[in-house]
Design a protein around this motif. Structure first.
Motif, PDB file in Angstrom:
ATOM      1  N   ALA A  61       0.810  -1.104  -0.082  1.00  9.94           N
ATOM      2  CA  ALA A  61       0.068   0.091   0.005  1.00  9.94           C
ATOM      3  C   ALA A  61       0.922   1.316   0.121  1.00  9.94           C
ATOM      4  O   ALA A  61       0.540   2.107  -0.782  1.00  9.94           O
ATOM      5  CB  ALA A  61      -1.037   0.042   1.240  1.00  9.94           C
ATOM      6  N   LYS A  62       1.936   1.282   0.885  1.00  3.23           N
ATOM      7  CA  LYS A  62       2.712   2.280   0.888  1.00  3.23           C
ATOM      8  C   LYS A  62       3.320   2.728  -0.151  1.00  3.23           C
ATOM      9  O   LYS A  62       3.519   3.851  -0.959  1.00  3.23           O
ATOM     10  CB  LYS A  62       3.855   2.154   1.959  1.00  3.23           C
ATOM     11  CG  LYS A  62       5.004   3.177   2.055  1.00  3.23           C
ATOM     12  CD  LYS A  62       5.701   2.921   3.138  1.00  3.23           C
ATOM     13  CE  LYS A  62       6.966   3.762   3.341  1.00  3.23           C
ATOM     14  NZ  LYS A  62       8.150   3.611   4.415  1.00  3.23           N
ATOM     15  N   THR A  63       3.884   1.365  -1.003  1.00  3.62           N
ATOM     16  CA  THR A  63       4.453   1.557  -2.624  1.00  3.62           C
ATOM     17  C   THR A  63       3.566   1.904  -3.529  1.00  3.62           C
ATOM     18  O   THR A  63       3.815   2.852  -4.375  1.00  3.62           O
ATOM     19  CB  THR A  63       5.063   0.260  -2.921  1.00  3.62           C
ATOM     20  OG1 THR A  63       5.901  -0.188  -1.835  1.00  3.62           O
ATOM     21  CG2 THR A  63       5.753   0.035  -4.183  1.00  3.62           C
ATOM     22  N   ALA A 124      -1.886   6.639   9.179  1.00  4.43           N
ATOM     23  CA  ALA A 124      -2.316   5.395   9.810  1.00  4.43           C
ATOM     24  C   ALA A 124      -2.540   4.548   8.625  1.00  4.43           C
ATOM     25  O   ALA A 124      -3.017   5.078   7.727  1.00  4.43           O
ATOM     26  CB  ALA A 124      -3.744   5.634  10.684  1.00  4.43           C
ATOM     27  N   LEU A 125      -2.716   3.023   8.789  1.00  2.00           N
ATOM     28  CA  LEU A 125      -2.951   2.336   7.678  1.00  2.00           C
ATOM     29  C   LEU A 125      -3.508   1.005   8.436  1.00  2.00           C
ATOM     30  O   LEU A 125      -2.888   0.446   9.325  1.00  2.00           O
ATOM     31  CB  LEU A 125      -1.829   1.821   6.947  1.00  2.00           C
ATOM     32  CG  LEU A 125      -2.000   0.818   5.925  1.00  2.00           C
ATOM     33  CD1 LEU A 125      -3.069   1.149   5.026  1.00  2.00           C
ATOM     34  CD2 LEU A 125      -0.747   0.603   5.001  1.00  2.00           C
ATOM     35  N   GLY A 136      -5.885   3.679   4.416  1.00  2.00           N
ATOM     36  CA  GLY A 136      -4.734   4.417   4.907  1.00  2.00           C
ATOM     37  C   GLY A 136      -5.004   6.002   4.728  1.00  2.00           C
ATOM     38  O   GLY A 136      -5.719   6.233   3.879  1.00  2.00           O
ATOM     39  N   LEU A 137      -4.088   6.838   5.423  1.00  2.00           N
ATOM     40  CA  LEU A 137      -4.166   8.197   5.414  1.00  2.00           C
ATOM     41  C   LEU A 137      -2.702   8.630   5.485  1.00  2.00           C
ATOM     42  O   LEU A 137      -1.926   8.193   6.245  1.00  2.00           O
ATOM     43  CB  LEU A 137      -4.836   8.914   6.776  1.00  2.00           C
ATOM     44  CG  LEU A 137      -4.877  10.220   6.868  1.00  2.00           C
ATOM     45  CD1 LEU A 137      -6.022  10.843   5.835  1.00  2.00           C
ATOM     46  CD2 LEU A 137      -5.296  10.670   8.081  1.00  2.00           C
ATOM     47  N   TRP A 138      -2.453   9.407   4.237  1.00  2.00           N
ATOM     48  CA  TRP A 138      -1.097   9.930   4.138  1.00  2.00           C
ATOM     49  C   TRP A 138      -1.144  11.546   4.089  1.00  2.00           C
ATOM     50  O   TRP A 138      -2.033  12.291   3.481  1.00  2.00           O
ATOM     51  CB  TRP A 138      -0.783   9.568   2.730  1.00  2.00           C
ATOM     52  CG  TRP A 138       0.017   8.204   2.788  1.00  2.00           C
ATOM     53  CD1 TRP A 138       1.322   7.912   2.796  1.00  2.00           C
ATOM     54  CD2 TRP A 138      -0.672   7.182   2.638  1.00  2.00           C
ATOM     55  NE1 TRP A 138       1.674   6.619   2.598  1.00  2.00           N
ATOM     56  CE2 TRP A 138       0.475   5.910   2.570  1.00  2.00           C
ATOM     57  CE3 TRP A 138      -1.670   6.507   2.377  1.00  2.00           C
ATOM     58  CZ2 TRP A 138       0.136   4.569   2.639  1.00  2.00           C
ATOM     59  CZ3 TRP A 138      -2.247   5.288   2.556  1.00  2.00           C
ATOM     60  CH2 TRP A 138      -1.227   4.328   2.625  1.00  2.00           C
ATOM     61  N   LEU A 152      -6.757  10.323   1.769  1.00  2.00           N
ATOM     62  CA  LEU A 152      -7.591   9.149   2.195  1.00  2.00           C
ATOM     63  C   LEU A 152      -7.793   8.146   1.333  1.00  2.00           C
ATOM     64  O   LEU A 152      -8.374   8.480   0.161  1.00  2.00           O
ATOM     65  CB  LEU A 152      -9.003   9.533   2.753  1.00  2.00           C
ATOM     66  CG  LEU A 152      -9.613   8.561   3.669  1.00  2.00           C
ATOM     67  CD1 LEU A 152      -9.158   7.965   4.551  1.00  2.00           C
ATOM     68  CD2 LEU A 152     -11.124   9.156   3.760  1.00  2.00           C
ATOM     69  N   VAL A 153      -7.264   6.917   1.330  1.00  2.00           N
ATOM     70  CA  VAL A 153      -6.969   5.870   0.292  1.00  2.00           C
ATOM     71  C   VAL A 153      -7.590   4.687   0.603  1.00  2.00           C
ATOM     72  O   VAL A 153      -7.160   4.157   1.956  1.00  2.00           O
ATOM     73  CB  VAL A 153      -5.470   5.645  -0.185  1.00  2.00           C
ATOM     74  CG1 VAL A 153      -5.588   4.903  -1.220  1.00  2.00           C
ATOM     75  CG2 VAL A 153      -4.665   6.971  -0.376  1.00  2.00           C
ATOM     76  N   ASP A 154      -8.653   4.037   0.033  1.00  2.00           N
ATOM     77  CA  ASP A 154      -9.189   2.731   0.345  1.00  2.00           C
ATOM     78  C   ASP A 154      -8.503   1.995  -0.618  1.00  2.00           C
ATOM     79  O   ASP A 154      -8.753   1.889  -1.909  1.00  2.00           O
ATOM     80  CB  ASP A 154     -10.606   2.725   0.313  1.00  2.00           C
ATOM     81  CG  ASP A 154     -11.274   3.611   1.254  1.00  2.00           C
ATOM     82  OD1 ASP A 154     -10.924   3.292   2.585  1.00  2.00           O
ATOM     83  OD2 ASP A 154     -12.325   4.161   1.046  1.00  2.00           O
ATOM     84  N   PHE A 155      -7.886   0.767  -0.256  1.00  4.24           N
ATOM     85  CA  PHE A 155      -7.336  -0.277  -1.222  1.00  4.24           C
ATOM     86  C   PHE A 155      -8.124  -1.637  -1.166  1.00  4.24           C
ATOM     87  O   PHE A 155      -8.844  -2.006  -0.211  1.00  4.24           O
ATOM     88  CB  PHE A 155      -6.037  -0.763  -0.538  1.00  4.24           C
ATOM     89  CG  PHE A 155      -4.996   0.524  -0.365  1.00  4.24           C
ATOM     90  CD1 PHE A 155      -3.942   0.629  -1.480  1.00  4.24           C
ATOM     91  CD2 PHE A 155      -4.782   1.386   0.925  1.00  4.24           C
ATOM     92  CE1 PHE A 155      -3.111   1.755  -1.380  1.00  4.24           C
ATOM     93  CE2 PHE A 155      -3.806   2.402   0.867  1.00  4.24           C
ATOM     94  CZ  PHE A 155      -2.977   2.681  -0.196  1.00  4.24           C
ATOM     95  N   ARG A 156      -7.801  -2.208  -2.228  1.00  2.00           N
ATOM     96  CA  ARG A 156      -8.309  -3.553  -2.395  1.00  2.00           C
ATOM     97  C   ARG A 156      -7.414  -4.421  -2.967  1.00  2.00           C
ATOM     98  O   ARG A 156      -6.628  -4.235  -3.863  1.00  2.00           O
ATOM     99  CB  ARG A 156      -9.520  -3.613  -3.231  1.00  2.00           C
ATOM    100  CG  ARG A 156     -10.410  -4.936  -3.403  1.00  2.00           C
ATOM    101  CD  ARG A 156     -11.388  -4.652  -4.475  1.00  2.00           C
ATOM    102  NE  ARG A 156     -12.728  -3.856  -3.854  1.00  2.00           N
ATOM    103  CZ  ARG A 156     -13.486  -4.310  -2.942  1.00  2.00           C
ATOM    104  NH1 ARG A 156     -13.472  -5.663  -2.525  1.00  2.00           N
ATOM    105  NH2 ARG A 156     -14.477  -3.481  -2.469  1.00  2.00           N
TER     106      ARG A 156
END
Length: 313
Positions: A61-63, A124-125, A136-138, A152-156
């Motif tokens: 996710a960070k990448t 936060a993640l 997560g929040l960057w 504000l990112v939602d991952f799948r």
């Protein structure tokens, strides 16, 4: 003789198939019950902060966010289809518009700002406890170190972890807490508000009389004891606490653990009030037994509770 052997073999095969099918059905039922109990445990808010981590979403996710930042920083009107999930529903939200990632281009005001820098480690993640998503929040800062916005990112998780939804939060916009969740963000909080007043009224009517008190200090004292006892002994958390009802979340299908409704009736003409209890689970056997629950609860209201050693798993 050959015909008999063939028939016997066919019957044996049929019996084995029936047994296999029954075993599969039983196994599926057990699995579903375990999953339902796990869902209920999660949605009831019984898991601690240590149960919610970035998990296997952490590094990818960070990448993914760093890769997006690099592309968005390089130019206006950047195509992001290859940076987001390819399921056709991934979306980027910023500048007051929503852009479908599969076909759109974006100009990111954070990334294009002079001297802007992405803080690569997330604020936060959190990985979903019961699904293949993460949130997560960057933060993005200017040259002085002041915040100029957040992602504000939602991952799948598909073939790998990529954004499903990215929202740009400009300075002054509310920055949400990234809270633990089970399947989708906010589901734990929503589950606590799911039971309606009408449903609570029905539950109260099904509760059994366990004690009486005199309106005033006597009822106040016993009601405080009731709340303390349920808080201490219930596997499920209290989600409704008022002057006349105590309510925990309901048990999931197949759950052994006991849920509670405690009701305090309005005063009668002589000032007496009834305290009633409904305790139930979703299985043939409850832990602890309903009889034990009623005895211990009644004792607790009188200030002389018996030990309840089976109250928690």
């Amino acid at each position: 003789m050959v015909g008999f052997r063939v028939l016997a073999g066919a019957l044996l095969s049929a019996l084995l198939w029936i047994n296999d099918a029954a075993a599969q059905d039983y196994g599926a039922a057990v699995y579903n019950a375990v999953q339902a109990a796990a869902d209920q445990e999660c949605l009831a808010g019984k898991l601690g902060a240590a149960d919610f981590t970035a998990g296997d979403a952490g590094t990818p996710a960070k990448t993914a966010v760093i890769k997006y930042w690099s592309a968005a920083r390089s130019a206006d009107n950047v195509r992001i289809a290859d940076l987001f999930q390819s399921n056709g529903k991934a979306v980027w939200i910023g500048n007051g518009v929503a852009v479908l990632a599969r076909s759109g281009t974006v100009t990111d005001p954070f990334a294009r700002a002079a001297g802007a820098a992405l803080v690569e480690d997330p604020v936060a993640l959190i990985h979903a406890k019961r699904g293949q998503t993460a949130r997560g929040l960057w933060q993005v800062r200017d040259q002085s170190g002041a915040s100029i916005g957040h992602y504000l990112v939602d991952f799948r998780r598909g073939s790998d972890w990529r954004p499903q939804r990215m929202e740009l939060l400009p300075p002054g916009a509310p920055v949400p807490d990234v809270k633990p969740y089970c399947y989708m963000p906010g589901d734990i909080e929503a589950s606590k508000d799911f039971i309606t007043d009408a449903e609570i009224s029905k539950m109260k009517k099904r509760a059994t009389l366990v004690a009486t008190c005199m309106s005033g200090s006597d009822c106040g004292r016993k009601w405080a004891r009731a709340q303390a006892w349920v808080t201490e002994n219930s596997f499920y958390p209290l989600v409704r606490t008022t002057d006349d009802v105590l309510l925990t979340t309901s048990p999931g299908d197949g759950s052994l653990w006991v849920a509670y409704v405690v009701a305090l009736d309005p005063p009668a003409t002589d000032g007496r009030q009834n305290i009633r209890l409904r305790a139930w689970c979703r299985n043939f056997l409850c832990v602890p037994s309903i009889g034990t629950v009623r005895r211990n609860f009644a004792s607790a209201l009188e200030g002389a509770e018996e030990p309840q050693t089976e109250n928690r798993p």
